[in-house]
Design a protein around this motif. Structure first.
Motif, PDB file in Angstrom:
ATOM      1  N   ALA A   1      49.419  46.837  37.983  1.00  0.00           N
ATOM      2  CA  ALA A   1      49.152  44.688  37.870  1.00  0.00           C
ATOM      3  C   ALA A   1      49.465  44.310  39.683  1.00  0.00           C
ATOM      4  N   LEU A   2      49.855  45.297  40.041  1.00  0.00           N
ATOM      5  CA  LEU A   2      51.047  44.768  41.599  1.00  0.00           C
ATOM      6  C   LEU A   2      49.528  44.490  42.346  1.00  0.00           C
ATOM      7  N   ILE A   3      48.911  46.009  42.561  1.00  0.00           N
ATOM      8  CA  ILE A   3      48.070  46.392  43.578  1.00  0.00           C
ATOM      9  C   ILE A   3      46.538  44.976  44.280  1.00  0.00           C
ATOM     10  N   GLY A   4      47.176  44.881  45.348  1.00  0.00           N
ATOM     11  CA  GLY A   4      46.613  43.796  45.337  1.00  0.00           C
ATOM     12  C   GLY A   4      46.635  42.319  45.859  1.00  0.00           C
ATOM     13  N   LEU A   5      47.282  42.210  44.766  1.00  0.00           N
ATOM     14  CA  LEU A   5      48.579  40.762  45.129  1.00  0.00           C
ATOM     15  C   LEU A   5      49.377  40.264  46.323  1.00  0.00           C
ATOM     16  N   SER A   6      49.350  39.038  46.774  1.00  0.00           N
ATOM     17  CA  SER A   6      49.617  38.951  47.970  1.00  0.00           C
ATOM     18  C   SER A   6      51.014  38.139  47.322  1.00  0.00           C
ATOM     19  N   THR A   7      51.584  37.452  48.584  1.00  0.00           N
ATOM     20  CA  THR A   7      52.963  36.894  48.587  1.00  0.00           C
ATOM     21  C   THR A   7      52.473  35.376  47.427  1.00  0.00           C
TER      22      THR A   7
ATOM     23  N   GLU B   1      40.795  47.115  37.876  1.00  0.00           N
ATOM     24  CA  GLU B   1      41.343  46.126  39.277  1.00  0.00           C
ATOM     25  C   GLU B   1      41.020  46.284  40.710  1.00  0.00           C
ATOM     26  N   MET B   2      40.157  47.465  40.454  1.00  0.00           N
ATOM     27  CA  MET B   2      39.275  47.845  41.566  1.00  0.00           C
ATOM     28  C   MET B   2      38.139  47.134  41.550  1.00  0.00           C
ATOM     29  N   GLU B   3      37.421  47.368  40.601  1.00  0.00           N
ATOM     30  CA  GLU B   3      35.581  46.614  40.034  1.00  0.00           C
ATOM     31  C   GLU B   3      36.219  45.034  40.817  1.00  0.00           C
ATOM     32  N   ARG B   4      37.175  44.713  40.944  1.00  0.00           N
ATOM     33  CA  ARG B   4      37.205  43.125  40.975  1.00  0.00           C
ATOM     34  C   ARG B   4      38.000  42.989  41.965  1.00  0.00           C
ATOM     35  N   ALA B   5      38.667  44.207  43.254  1.00  0.00           N
ATOM     36  CA  ALA B   5      38.952  43.412  44.533  1.00  0.00           C
ATOM     37  C   ALA B   5      37.948  43.112  45.312  1.00  0.00           C
ATOM     38  N   ARG B   6      38.491  41.897  46.780  1.00  0.00           N
ATOM     39  CA  ARG B   6      37.660  42.218  47.443  1.00  0.00           C
ATOM     40  C   ARG B   6      37.899  44.057  48.776  1.00  0.00           C
ATOM     41  N   VAL B   7      37.316  44.535  49.062  1.00  0.00           N
ATOM     42  CA  VAL B   7      37.198  45.829  49.585  1.00  0.00           C
ATOM     43  C   VAL B   7      37.120  45.482  50.984  1.00  0.00           C
ATOM     44  N   VAL B   8      38.176  45.715  52.096  1.00  0.00           N
ATOM     45  CA  VAL B   8      37.814  45.300  53.675  1.00  0.00           C
ATOM     46  C   VAL B   8      38.768  46.941  54.423  1.00  0.00           C
TER      47      VAL B   8
ATOM     48  N   ASN C   1      37.973  38.711  31.024  1.00  0.00           N
ATOM     49  CA  ASN C   1      38.178  37.630  31.267  1.00  0.00           C
ATOM     50  C   ASN C   1      39.307  37.813  32.521  1.00  0.00           C
ATOM     51  N   THR C   2      38.176  38.434  33.465  1.00  0.00           N
ATOM     52  CA  THR C   2      39.033  38.411  34.963  1.00  0.00           C
ATOM     53  C   THR C   2      38.981  37.093  36.023  1.00  0.00           C
ATOM     54  N   SER C   3      38.585  36.247  35.054  1.00  0.00           N
ATOM     55  CA  SER C   3      38.547  34.512  36.516  1.00  0.00           C
ATOM     56  C   SER C   3      40.039  34.196  36.499  1.00  0.00           C
ATOM     57  N   THR C   4      40.396  34.712  34.975  1.00  0.00           N
ATOM     58  CA  THR C   4      41.679  34.181  35.363  1.00  0.00           C
ATOM     59  C   THR C   4      42.432  35.087  35.732  1.00  0.00           C
ATOM     60  N   LYS C   5      42.335  36.078  37.000  1.00  0.00           N
ATOM     61  CA  LYS C   5      43.197  37.197  37.434  1.00  0.00           C
ATOM     62  C   LYS C   5      42.964  36.236  38.598  1.00  0.00           C
ATOM     63  N   PRO C   6      43.743  36.428  39.712  1.00  0.00           N
ATOM     64  CA  PRO C   6      44.348  35.866  41.156  1.00  0.00           C
ATOM     65  C   PRO C   6      43.063  36.977  41.877  1.00  0.00           C
ATOM     66  N   THR C   7      43.288  36.495  42.596  1.00  0.00           N
ATOM     67  CA  THR C   7      41.711  37.543  43.927  1.00  0.00           C
ATOM     68  C   THR C   7      43.102  38.306  44.611  1.00  0.00           C
ATOM     69  N   ILE C   8      42.256  39.526  44.093  1.00  0.00           N
ATOM     70  CA  ILE C   8      43.609  40.765  45.123  1.00  0.00           C
ATOM     71  C   ILE C   8      42.227  41.218  46.213  1.00  0.00           C
TER      72      ILE C   8
ATOM     73  N   ARG D   1      49.845  46.776  49.288  1.00  0.00           N
ATOM     74  CA  ARG D   1      48.645  47.914  48.878  1.00  0.00           C
ATOM     75  C   ARG D   1      49.539  49.358  49.073  1.00  0.00           C
ATOM     76  N   MET D   2      49.618  50.612  48.072  1.00  0.00           N
ATOM     77  CA  MET D   2      49.995  52.238  48.774  1.00  0.00           C
ATOM     78  C   MET D   2      51.368  51.803  49.493  1.00  0.00           C
ATOM     79  N   GLY D   3      52.229  52.057  49.302  1.00  0.00           N
ATOM     80  CA  GLY D   3      53.217  52.283  50.279  1.00  0.00           C
ATOM     81  C   GLY D   3      53.831  51.556  50.233  1.00  0.00           C
ATOM     82  N   SER D   4      53.905  50.520  50.148  1.00  0.00           N
ATOM     83  CA  SER D   4      54.344  48.871  50.074  1.00  0.00           C
ATOM     84  C   SER D   4      55.517  48.247  49.290  1.00  0.00           C
ATOM     85  N   ALA D   5      56.775  47.655  50.074  1.00  0.00           N
ATOM     86  CA  ALA D   5      57.874  47.699  49.149  1.00  0.00           C
ATOM     87  C   ALA D   5      57.240  46.419  48.709  1.00  0.00           C
ATOM     88  N   VAL D   6      58.021  45.830  47.496  1.00  0.00           N
ATOM     89  CA  VAL D   6      57.381  44.355  46.885  1.00  0.00           C
ATOM     90  C   VAL D   6      58.025  43.763  45.570  1.00  0.00           C
TER      91      VAL D   6
END
Length: 131
Positions: A103-109, A44-51, A6-13, A62-67
């Motif tokens: 869980a954190l990868i790809g999330l935004s503020t 998570e990678m499968e549902r991600a929008r890759v840019v 059920n990825t519909s409940t997960k936020p867009t990443i 992203r990798m290396g981000s301070a969150v």
């Protein structure tokens, strides 16, 4: 780990093409040793929008981000998301091959996500800032 059906409940990443390749390879290589987290990271990678890397907004983890994030218990933490060999919990560097790291990868503020800890308990976190 998490119910991936059920990825519909997960936020867009959003994930950069560079992180996507590295993380997909990492999860595949770690699958035998860390099955649950590797499968979660792959999902998570499968549902991600890759840019393109240059197109990832500044407020995306992203990798290396301070969150900085807040947990459902009200605790606030600031961590840096790193690859497994760089992880050091005493320096607040958490691996992307941990449940919270995946869980954190790809999330935004402002985004929140529910994740399952290794002990099976469900948690929610909300990203407060990304630097």
């Amino acid at each position: 780990m998490t119910d991936l059906a059920n990825t519909s409940t997960k936020p867009t990443i959003v994930v950069s093409d560079i992180d996507y390749r590295r993380l997909t390879d990492l999860a595949a290589a770690a699958h035998d040793r860390f099955r649950d987290v590797a499968e979660e990271l792959l999902a998570e990678m499968e549902r991600a929008r890759v840019v393109a890397a240059a197109a990832v907004p500044a407020d995306v983890v992203r990798m290396g981000s301070a969150v900085e994030f807040r947990s459902d218990t009200g605790q606030q933490r600031r961590v840096t998301l790193v690859f497994p060999g760089e992880a050091d919990i005493t320096a607040n560097k958490i691996s992307v091959l941990t449940p919270i790291g995946a869980a954190l990868i790809g999330l935004s503020t402002g985004q929140s996500i529910t994740w399952i800890a290794r002990d099976g308990r469900q948690h929610e976190l909300t990203v407060l800032s990304v630097g």
